[in-house]
Write a protein that holds these residues in place. Structure first.
Motif, PDB file in Angstrom:
ATOM      1  N   GLU A  57       6.724  -0.838   4.294  1.00 49.05           N
ATOM      2  CA  GLU A  57       7.590  -0.749   5.466  1.00 49.05           C
ATOM      3  C   GLU A  57       7.700   0.704   5.901  1.00 49.05           C
ATOM      4  O   GLU A  57       7.828   1.606   5.074  1.00 49.05           O
ATOM      5  N   LEU A  58       7.670   0.900   7.204  1.00 48.12           N
ATOM      6  CA  LEU A  58       7.723   2.248   7.750  1.00 48.12           C
ATOM      7  C   LEU A  58       8.393   2.213   9.115  1.00 48.12           C
ATOM      8  O   LEU A  58       8.056   1.380   9.963  1.00 48.12           O
ATOM      9  N   VAL A 113       8.534   1.814  -5.351  1.00 42.04           N
ATOM     10  CA  VAL A 113       8.864   1.174  -6.623  1.00 42.04           C
ATOM     11  C   VAL A 113       7.689   0.291  -7.028  1.00 42.04           C
ATOM     12  O   VAL A 113       7.240  -0.554  -6.240  1.00 42.04           O
ATOM     13  N   ILE A 114       7.183   0.513  -8.229  1.00 46.17           N
ATOM     14  CA  ILE A 114       6.062  -0.271  -8.749  1.00 46.17           C
ATOM     15  C   ILE A 114       6.553  -1.056  -9.958  1.00 46.17           C
ATOM     16  O   ILE A 114       7.124  -0.469 -10.895  1.00 46.17           O
ATOM     17  N   PHE A 159       3.919  -6.325  -8.715  1.00 47.39           N
ATOM     18  CA  PHE A 159       4.245  -6.163  -7.297  1.00 47.39           C
ATOM     19  C   PHE A 159       4.815  -4.770  -7.054  1.00 47.39           C
ATOM     20  O   PHE A 159       5.148  -4.037  -7.984  1.00 47.39           O
ATOM     21  N   PHE A 160       4.910  -4.407  -5.768  1.00 49.83           N
ATOM     22  CA  PHE A 160       5.365  -3.056  -5.420  1.00 49.83           C
ATOM     23  C   PHE A 160       6.087  -3.077  -4.083  1.00 49.83           C
ATOM     24  O   PHE A 160       6.009  -4.051  -3.313  1.00 49.83           O
ATOM     25  N   SER A 161       6.779  -1.983  -3.792  1.00 50.22           N
ATOM     26  CA  SER A 161       7.369  -1.796  -2.465  1.00 50.22           C
ATOM     27  C   SER A 161       7.307  -0.320  -2.096  1.00 50.22           C
ATOM     28  O   SER A 161       7.467   0.557  -2.947  1.00 50.22           O
ATOM     29  N   SER A 162       7.019  -0.086  -0.833  1.00 50.24           N
ATOM     30  CA  SER A 162       7.042   1.267  -0.276  1.00 50.24           C
ATOM     31  C   SER A 162       7.863   1.215   0.994  1.00 50.24           C
ATOM     32  O   SER A 162       7.498   0.522   1.952  1.00 50.24           O
ATOM     33  N   ARG A 163       8.986   1.921   0.993  1.00 49.33           N
ATOM     34  CA  ARG A 163       9.887   1.898   2.155  1.00 49.33           C
ATOM     35  C   ARG A 163      10.178   3.328   2.599  1.00 49.33           C
ATOM     36  O   ARG A 163      10.684   4.140   1.818  1.00 49.33           O
TER      37      ARG A 163
END
Length: 380
Positions: free
Chosen positions: A254-255, A272-273, A169-173
């Motif tokens: 998220e942006l 974060v990956i 999973f990943f997150s991009s903020r």
């Protein structure tokens, strides 16, 4: 750029990014870039300001073109045989028609992101390029500097090399503060945007491109919500989404440009990956250049990985930190000019940039429904 190629380039557009990014990039490239022979803007004043800065940075004085004078307008510039390429840095809704106009005039084109205001018009432009201009040997690339940033490329290579195992999973903020006194907000075409998403499209394609470079498989489905929290950032200023990838992994994208204060921008920001054997993070930060005693921006890639023993048990974590200077505009230009000499590294593909627009468009229109990103593009 080969020494035998004496054809020059031109910049179409004289706004902030032309002055603060593209001209300095040409200066850094030096002989690797063709000579800047002309600049164009709708107004004579802004065109002359850009030409004056070019004279200072590049030690050359480009010819000035502007609207209102038939002998010095855009058509006159594009008719010049000594200019083989153009860098287009114009408002989002004006740019697609100018791209096709330049291609029709026989010019190679590097145009600023996004590739188009929406997926449908972007797909139409790409179809016209593929049918009419690519067969003639003309090059069209999108200036998406995040795609060219060494930091994001390094993160993608680390994942491809298996340093964090299989992606799970990943997150991009990304959260930004845009006040009414911001130099970016004061740009007239951004103050009253005539395209979807406002700043979310203009700036959001950057983080979408970063994920496209880092993730090992394509983003295929998205669901999310969009909102407006500051009326002067209409039509939307915030999106929160979940994304599924072709390999089954998923994550959060998220942006927002509606931070209440500048301090909020740094809280939880970055990519974060997470994988089965570790994780990595990419954040922009500052490091001190000890030679020149100044702070310079870098993308810092922090990799936390572990190896498995014969029984498949993870050992202790090992940290690896990679600092890559922020130089995407310089490298996207270098890639474009190299492509004109037949050395195409694949950066700046219009179809890749269209996928970034699809992420934003899907986020703006989802309303909680699942959007098939590949179908969004193929049916446009």
């Amino acid at each position: 750029m080969s020494a035998s190629n004496t054809a020059g380039t031109a910049i179409l557009g004289a706004g902030l990014f032309a002055k603060e990014a593209h001209l300095p990039a040409l200066q850094t490239l030096g002989p690797l870039a063709p000579k800047l022979k002309a600049v164009y803007s709708r107004s004579e004043k802004s065109a002359r300001q850009l030409a004056a800065q070019a004279t200072t940075l590049l030690n050359t004085t480009p010819d000035v073109y502007f609207d209102g004078n038939p002998s010095l307008n855009l058509d006159a510039l594009l008719a010049r045989s000594d200019i083989s390429s153009v860098i287009i840095i114009l408002p989002i809704t004006q740019q697609p028609s100018i791209v096709l106009k330049a291609l029709a005039a026989g010019k190679h084109v590097l145009s600023e992101k996004p590739v188009a205001p929406d997926v449908a018009s972007g797909a139409k432009s790409i179809a016209q390029y593929e049918a009419h201009y690519k067969p003639k040997g003309l090059v069209w690339r999108i200036a998406e500097n995040f795609e060219a940033e060494p930091g994001f490329i390094a993160a993608g290579r680390a994942i491809a090399a298996g340093k964090i195992g299989k992606l799970t999973f990943f997150s991009s903020r990304t959260v930004n503060f845009i006040g009414k006194d911001s130099k970016w907000y004061k740009t007239p075409w951004r103050t009253v945007p005539d395209y979807q998403g406002g700043f979310l499209l203009d700036g959001g394609v950057h983080s979408a491109a970063a994920l496209r470079v880092i993730l090992p498989s394509a983003m295929t489905h998205l669901s999310g919500f969009a909102s407006l929290n500051k009326e002067w950032l209409a039509p939307h200023d915030t999106i929160n989404t979940i994304i599924k990838n072709a390999d089954g992994s998923h994550g959060i994208y998220e942006l927002s440009f509606a931070a209440p204060s500048p301090s909020r921008s740094d809280a939880g920001r970055g990519i974060v990956i997470t994988g089965t054997d570790g994780w990595l993070q990419v954040q922009q930060t500052l490091t001190r250049d000890l030679i020149h005693n100044v702070e310079k921006p870098v993308f810092r890639v922090t990799i936390m990985s572990a190896t498995r023993d014969a029984n498949g048990v993870l050992g202790p974590e090992v940290e690896e930190v990679i600092d890559e200077p922020v130089r995407g505009v310089e490298l996207e230009q270098a890639s474009f000019f190299a492509a004109l000499d037949g050395k195409d590294d694949g950066l700046g593909s219009p179809l890749g940039a269209l996928k970034d627009v699809a992420i934003i468009e899907a986020a703006l229109t989802s309303g909680g429904e699942l959007i098939d990103l590949e179908k969004l593009i193929s049916q446009s």
